[in-house]
Design an enzyme around this catalytic site. Structure first.
Site, PDB file in Angstrom:
ATOM      1  N   GLU A   1      20.221   6.089   4.187  1.00  0.00           N
ATOM      2  CA  GLU A   1      20.350   6.357   5.583  1.00  0.00           C
ATOM      3  C   GLU A   1      21.161   5.720   6.147  1.00  0.00           C
ATOM      4  OE1 GLU A   1      18.413   8.859   7.705  1.00  0.00           O
ATOM      5  OE2 GLU A   1      18.504   9.593   5.453  1.00  0.00           O
TER       6      GLU A   1
ATOM      7  N   THR B   1      18.784   1.270   2.392  1.00  0.00           N
ATOM      8  CA  THR B   1      18.770   2.624   2.237  1.00  0.00           C
ATOM      9  C   THR B   1      19.927   3.456   2.296  1.00  0.00           C
ATOM     10  OG1 THR B   1      17.585   4.702   3.369  1.00  0.00           O
ATOM     11  CG2 THR B   1      18.018   2.492   4.766  1.00  0.00           C
TER      12      THR B   1
ATOM     13  N   LYS C   1      17.473  -0.457  10.013  1.00  0.00           N
ATOM     14  CA  LYS C   1      17.738  -0.928   8.585  1.00  0.00           C
ATOM     15  C   LYS C   1      19.045  -1.467   8.357  1.00  0.00           C
ATOM     16  CE  LYS C   1      14.120   0.291   5.967  1.00  0.00           C
ATOM     17  NZ  LYS C   1      13.223  -0.592   4.933  1.00  0.00           N
TER      18      LYS C   1
ATOM     19  N   TYR D   1      15.666   4.723  13.035  1.00  0.00           N
ATOM     20  CA  TYR D   1      15.275   3.883  11.772  1.00  0.00           C
ATOM     21  C   TYR D   1      16.435   3.369  10.802  1.00  0.00           C
ATOM     22  CZ  TYR D   1      14.228   3.982   6.712  1.00  0.00           C
ATOM     23  OH  TYR D   1      14.247   3.699   5.155  1.00  0.00           O
TER      24      TYR D   1
ATOM     25  N   THR E   1       0.919  -1.156  -0.030  1.00  0.00           N
ATOM     26  CA  THR E   1       0.194  -0.062   0.119  1.00  0.00           C
ATOM     27  C   THR E   1       0.963   1.337  -0.086  1.00  0.00           C
ATOM     28  OG1 THR E   1      -0.374   0.091   2.313  1.00  0.00           O
ATOM     29  CG2 THR E   1      -2.159  -0.989   1.307  1.00  0.00           C
TER      30      THR E   1
HETATM   31  P1  NDP Z   1       6.020   4.069   2.579  1.00  0.00           P
HETATM   32  O1  NDP Z   1       6.194   4.630   3.886  1.00  0.00           O
HETATM   33  O2  NDP Z   1       5.169   4.581   1.313  1.00  0.00           O
HETATM   34  O3  NDP Z   1       5.267   2.734   2.454  1.00  0.00           O
HETATM   35  C1  NDP Z   1       5.500   1.541   3.511  1.00  0.00           C
HETATM   36  C2  NDP Z   1       4.605   0.582   3.608  1.00  0.00           C
HETATM   37  O4  NDP Z   1       4.952  -0.467   4.786  1.00  0.00           O
HETATM   38  C3  NDP Z   1       2.945   0.976   3.474  1.00  0.00           C
HETATM   39  O5  NDP Z   1       2.598   0.118   2.563  1.00  0.00           O
HETATM   40  C4  NDP Z   1       2.916   0.526   4.935  1.00  0.00           C
HETATM   41  O6  NDP Z   1       1.516   0.237   5.401  1.00  0.00           O
HETATM   42  C5  NDP Z   1       3.770  -0.533   5.256  1.00  0.00           C
HETATM   43  N1  NDP Z   1       3.932  -0.945   6.584  1.00  0.00           N
HETATM   44  C6  NDP Z   1       4.456  -0.067   7.643  1.00  0.00           C
HETATM   45  N2  NDP Z   1       4.569  -0.929   8.736  1.00  0.00           N
HETATM   46  C7  NDP Z   1       4.089  -2.049   8.553  1.00  0.00           C
HETATM   47  C8  NDP Z   1       3.648  -3.275   9.514  1.00  0.00           C
HETATM   48  N3  NDP Z   1       4.131  -3.394  10.516  1.00  0.00           N
HETATM   49  N4  NDP Z   1       3.195  -4.310   8.791  1.00  0.00           N
HETATM   50  C9  NDP Z   1       3.050  -4.337   7.579  1.00  0.00           C
HETATM   51  N5  NDP Z   1       3.182  -3.172   6.626  1.00  0.00           N
HETATM   52  C10 NDP Z   1       3.654  -2.278   7.026  1.00  0.00           C
HETATM   53  O7  NDP Z   1       7.280   3.681   1.915  1.00  0.00           O
HETATM   54  P2  NDP Z   1       8.162   3.688   0.738  1.00  0.00           P
HETATM   55  O8  NDP Z   1       7.131   3.033  -0.548  1.00  0.00           O
HETATM   56  O9  NDP Z   1       8.709   5.090   0.216  1.00  0.00           O
HETATM   57  O10 NDP Z   1       9.397   2.871   0.736  1.00  0.00           O
HETATM   58  C11 NDP Z   1       9.544   1.450   0.666  1.00  0.00           C
HETATM   59  C12 NDP Z   1      10.532   0.888   1.566  1.00  0.00           C
HETATM   60  O11 NDP Z   1      11.505   1.319   0.756  1.00  0.00           O
HETATM   61  C13 NDP Z   1      10.436   1.119   2.968  1.00  0.00           C
HETATM   62  O12 NDP Z   1      11.089   0.077   3.408  1.00  0.00           O
HETATM   63  C14 NDP Z   1      11.379   2.409   3.033  1.00  0.00           C
HETATM   64  O13 NDP Z   1      11.957   2.299   4.362  1.00  0.00           O
HETATM   65  C15 NDP Z   1      12.417   1.824   2.197  1.00  0.00           C
HETATM   66  N6  NDP Z   1      13.194   2.813   1.469  1.00  0.00           N
HETATM   67  C16 NDP Z   1      12.588   3.775   0.774  1.00  0.00           C
HETATM   68  C17 NDP Z   1      13.031   5.163   0.221  1.00  0.00           C
HETATM   69  C18 NDP Z   1      12.315   6.207  -0.450  1.00  0.00           C
HETATM   70  O14 NDP Z   1      13.083   7.439  -0.588  1.00  0.00           O
HETATM   71  N7  NDP Z   1      11.057   6.292  -0.530  1.00  0.00           N
HETATM   72  C19 NDP Z   1      14.659   5.081   0.122  1.00  0.00           C
HETATM   73  C20 NDP Z   1      15.296   3.975   0.453  1.00  0.00           C
HETATM   74  C21 NDP Z   1      14.494   2.919   1.292  1.00  0.00           C
HETATM   75  P3  NDP Z   1       0.547   1.395   5.481  1.00  0.00           P
HETATM   76  O15 NDP Z   1       0.138   1.793   3.878  1.00  0.00           O
HETATM   77  O16 NDP Z   1      -0.637   0.992   5.926  1.00  0.00           O
HETATM   78  O17 NDP Z   1       1.143   2.457   6.172  1.00  0.00           O
HETATM   79  P1  GDR Z   2      14.469  11.209   4.859  1.00  0.00           P
HETATM   80  O1  GDR Z   2      13.296  12.024   4.009  1.00  0.00           O
HETATM   81  O2  GDR Z   2      14.665  11.408   6.085  1.00  0.00           O
HETATM   82  O3  GDR Z   2      15.870  11.446   3.837  1.00  0.00           O
HETATM   83  O4  GDR Z   2      14.160   9.777   4.673  1.00  0.00           O
HETATM   84  P2  GDR Z   2      12.488  13.234   4.463  1.00  0.00           P
HETATM   85  O5  GDR Z   2      11.928  13.597   3.113  1.00  0.00           O
HETATM   86  O6  GDR Z   2      11.656  13.035   5.625  1.00  0.00           O
HETATM   87  O7  GDR Z   2      13.680  14.248   4.817  1.00  0.00           O
HETATM   88  C1  GDR Z   2      14.642  14.740   4.031  1.00  0.00           C
HETATM   89  C2  GDR Z   2      15.498  16.072   4.587  1.00  0.00           C
HETATM   90  O8  GDR Z   2      14.627  17.121   4.408  1.00  0.00           O
HETATM   91  C3  GDR Z   2      14.589  17.847   5.881  1.00  0.00           C
HETATM   92  N1  GDR Z   2      13.467  18.289   6.122  1.00  0.00           N
HETATM   93  C4  GDR Z   2      12.385  17.900   6.327  1.00  0.00           C
HETATM   94  N2  GDR Z   2      11.899  16.623   6.518  1.00  0.00           N
HETATM   95  C5  GDR Z   2      10.480  16.382   6.733  1.00  0.00           C
HETATM   96  N3  GDR Z   2       9.960  15.019   6.632  1.00  0.00           N
HETATM   97  N4  GDR Z   2       9.616  17.551   7.012  1.00  0.00           N
HETATM   98  C6  GDR Z   2      10.038  18.778   7.001  1.00  0.00           C
HETATM   99  O9  GDR Z   2       9.478  19.843   7.531  1.00  0.00           O
HETATM  100  C7  GDR Z   2      11.430  19.172   6.507  1.00  0.00           C
HETATM  101  N5  GDR Z   2      12.259  20.340   6.651  1.00  0.00           N
HETATM  102  C8  GDR Z   2      13.440  19.830   6.410  1.00  0.00           C
HETATM  103  C9  GDR Z   2      14.883  16.434   6.742  1.00  0.00           C
HETATM  104  O10 GDR Z   2      15.498  17.056   7.878  1.00  0.00           O
HETATM  105  C10 GDR Z   2      15.784  15.693   5.876  1.00  0.00           C
HETATM  106  O11 GDR Z   2      17.198  16.037   6.153  1.00  0.00           O
HETATM  107  C11 GDR Z   2      13.575   9.301   3.193  1.00  0.00           C
HETATM  108  C12 GDR Z   2      12.563   8.044   3.825  1.00  0.00           C
HETATM  109  O12 GDR Z   2      11.620   7.643   2.614  1.00  0.00           O
HETATM  110  C13 GDR Z   2      13.279   6.769   4.242  1.00  0.00           C
HETATM  111  O13 GDR Z   2      12.308   5.702   4.279  1.00  0.00           O
HETATM  112  C14 GDR Z   2      14.555   6.502   3.154  1.00  0.00           C
HETATM  113  O14 GDR Z   2      15.087   5.362   3.675  1.00  0.00           O
HETATM  114  C15 GDR Z   2      15.426   7.741   2.937  1.00  0.00           C
HETATM  115  O15 GDR Z   2      14.428   8.619   2.300  1.00  0.00           O
HETATM  116  C16 GDR Z   2      16.276   7.403   1.746  1.00  0.00           C
END
Ligand code: NDP
Ligand code: GDR
Length: 359
Positions: free
Chosen positions: A135, A133, A161, A157, A11
Site C-alpha cells: 500500500e 506493505t 505505515k 493506513y 491473533t
Molecule cells: P490482521 O488484521 O489479520 O491482524 C492484525 C493483528 O493486529 C490482530 O492480531 C489484531 O488483534 C492486532 N491488533 C490490531 N490493533 C492492535 C492494537 N492496537 N494492539 C494490539 N494488537 C492489535 O492482519 P494480517 O495478519 O493480515 O497482517 C499482519 C500485518 O501485516 C499487519 O500489520 C498488516 O498491516 C500487514 N500487512 C498485511 C498484508 C496482507 O495482505 N495480509 C500485506 C502487507 C502488510 P485482534 O485479533 O484483536 O483484532
Molecule cells: P487491501 O485489501 O486494501 O489491498 O489491503 P482488500 O482486500 O480490503 O481490498 C483489495 C481491493 O479490493 C477492492 N474491493 C473491496 N475490498 C473490500 N475489503 N471489500 C469489498 O467489498 C471490495 N470490493 C472491491 C478494494 O477497493 C481494493 O482495491 C490489504 C490489507 O491486508 C492491508 O493491511 C495490506 O497492507 C494490503 O492488503 C497489502
C-alpha cells in the site's frame, strides 16, 4: 539455547501462521494480544491445545500497540531475540473512518517497540521485523514495484505505515538495531479476515451456493492485486531476520489479477459460471441460471483507491532464495474449499433449529 520470539498481532492471520512456523523451528514464542470482550484467539487455539506443537513454548501477554507501558514491560520480561511487529489496524477502508487510531497503532506502535528496544539496551540483542506493505506504493510510480520504487500512499493506513517504514530504517541507521521492513503484497488464506475482499468473496459465494445468502455486494471490481498465500509469506518474514545484515525486501508473486477475475474463478470453483453485465455501480454478476449473484454497493468504494499493484521480488529470490510456492489458482481453490466446509456446517446448525454462527 532456543531462540525467543515476540510476535505482536499474534491473533491475526500472519501471527497465527508465523507462530506455527517458529514453534516448528524450536522457538519459544511469546505473543501480544489485546483485551477483547469476546474470545479473539480462534486462529491460535490449536497451538495451545496440541502439546506436540507448543510444549509449553507458547505464551500470551495482554498488551496494546497504543500503550507503551505494556509493550516495554513485556519486552523487558521476555528479552526476545526477535520481534515481529505484525499488529495493526490493517483494514484500508476502515482507516478512512478511524485515521487517528490507525496512526496511533500502526505508526506510533512501531516507534514504541523500537524505543523499548533502545530504552532497555537491547539494540545488539533484539532483531526487529516491521510488517510494511505494498500500500506504500499507492498511486504507483513504476510497474512492477520493487524496493527502489517511490512511495505514494493513498490512505490513512498507508500513510501510517509509511511512518513505520521510515522509523524502522532510521533506528537501524541511527542506533545500529538489526531492523528491517518486509514490503509484503496482499497475502490471503482460509483464515484471512472476513472483510478483506478475497475472503469476503469466497465466504459469500460458498454461502450463496448453499442457499444461505442471495447476493454478494462488492465495491471496485477493477482493482488489481498481486495475491499470494500467507503461509509462504511468513517464511520470508523469518528469513529476513536470519541474514548477516538487515535489509528491506519486497515479497510478491509477480502475477496480477482483478477483483472481478478473483470472483469469476472462485465462482467457477463452486460450479457457477458468471457473466458480467452493465458497468460502474450498475454492474452485475449473473450465473448460468440467470440469477444475480454479484451486485455493487457504492459503500465499498474508497475515497482514494489503489488501482493496481504488481510486485517484483527479484531481490528476495536472489539474496534469500525465496519464491512464492502457491499459485493464484491454488490459493482460490483452498479458500473456496474451506469456506464451503464452513457454510455446510452453518447449514447443519440451521437445520437443527439453531442460529448459524456469524451469519
Ligand atoms: P490482521 O488484521 O489479520 O491482524 C492484525 C493483528 O493486529 C490482530 O492480531 C489484531 O488483534 C492486532 N491488533 C490490531 N490493533 C492492535 C492494537 N492496537 N494492539 C494490539 N494488537 C492489535 O492482519 P494480517 O495478519 O493480515 O497482517 C499482519 C500485518 O501485516 C499487519 O500489520 C498488516 O498491516 C500487514 N500487512 C498485511 C498484508 C496482507 O495482505 N495480509 C500485506 C502487507 C502488510 P485482534 O485479533 O484483536 O483484532
Ligand atoms: P487491501 O485489501 O486494501 O489491498 O489491503 P482488500 O482486500 O480490503 O481490498 C483489495 C481491493 O479490493 C477492492 N474491493 C473491496 N475490498 C473490500 N475489503 N471489500 C469489498 O467489498 C471490495 N470490493 C472491491 C478494494 O477497493 C481494493 O482495491 C490489504 C490489507 O491486508 C492491508 O493491511 C495490506 O497492507 C494490503 O492488503 C497489502
Amino acid at each position: 539455547m532456543n531462540k525467543v520470539a515476540l510476535i505482536t498481532g499474534i491473533t491475526g492471520q500472519d501471527g497465527a501462521y508465523l507462530a506455527e512456523l517458529l514453534l516448528a523451528k524450536g522457538y519459544t514464542v511469546h505473543g501480544i494480544k489485546r483485551r477483547t470482550s469476546l474470545f479473539n484467539t480462534d486462529r491460535i487455539d490449536h497451538l495451545f491445545q496440541d502439546p506436540h506443537i507448543s510444549d509449553g513454548r507458547f505464551i500470551l501477554h495482554h498488551g496494546d500497540m497504543t500503550d507503551s507501558s505494556s509493550l516495554t514491560h513485556i519486552i523487558q520480561k521476555v528479552q526476545p531475540d526477535e520481534i515481529y511487529n505484525l499488529a495493526a489496524q490493517s483494514h484500508v477502508a476502515v482507516s478512512f473512518e478511524e485515521p487517528e487510531y490507525t496512526a496511533n497503532s500502526d505508526a506510533l506502535g512501531a516507534l514504541r517497540l523500537l524505543e523499548a528496544i533502545r530504552i532497555l539496551g537491547l539494540e545488539r540483542k533484539t532483531r526487529f521485523y516491521q510488517a510494511s506493505t505494498s500500500e506504500l506504493y499507492g498511486l504507483v510510480q513504476e510497474i512492477p514495484q520493487r524496493e527502489t520504487t517511490p512511495f505514494y500512499p493513498r490512505s490513512p493506513y498507508a500513510v501510517a505505515k509509511l511512518y513505520a517504514y521510515w522509523i524502522t530504517v532510521n533506528y537501524r541507521e541511527a542506533y545500529g538495531i538489526y531492523a528491517c521492513n518486509g514490503i509484503l503484497f496482499n497475502h490471503e488464506s482460509p483464515i484471512r479476515g472476513e472483510t478483506f475482499v478475497t475472503r469476503k468473496i469466497t465466504r459469500g459465494l460458498a454461502r450463496i451456493k448453499l442457499g444461505l445468502q442471495d447476493k454478494l455486494y462488492l465495491g471496485n471490481l477493477d482493482a488489481k492485486r498481486d495475491w499470494g498465500h500467507a503461509r509462504d509469506y511468513v517464511e520470508m518474514q523469518w528469513l529476513m531476520l536470519q541474514q548477516a545484515q538487515p535489509e528491506d525486501f519486497v515479497i510478491a508473486t509477480g502475477t496480477q489479477y482483478s477483483v472481478r477475475e478473483f470472483v469469476t474463478l472462485a465462482a467457477a470453483e463452486l460450479g457457477m459460471q458468471l457473466s458480467w453485465h452493465g458497468d460502474g455501480v450498475a454492474e452485475q454478476g449473473i450465473d448460468q441460471n440467470g440469477r444475480q449473484v454479484i451486485a455493487i454497493d457504492p459503500r465499498y468504494f474508497r475515497p482514494t483507491e489503489v488501482e493496481t499493484l504488481l510486485g517484483d521480488a527479484t531481490k528476495a529470490r536472489e539474496k534469500l532464495g525465496w519464491q512464492a510456492k502457491t499459485s493464484f489458482a491454488e490459493l482460490v481453490k483452498e479458500m473456496v474449499s474451506a469456506d464451503l466446509k464452513a457454510a455446510e456446517f452453518d447449514l447443519k446448525v440451521l437445520a437443527h433449529g439453531h442460529r448459524a454462527q456469524r451469519s
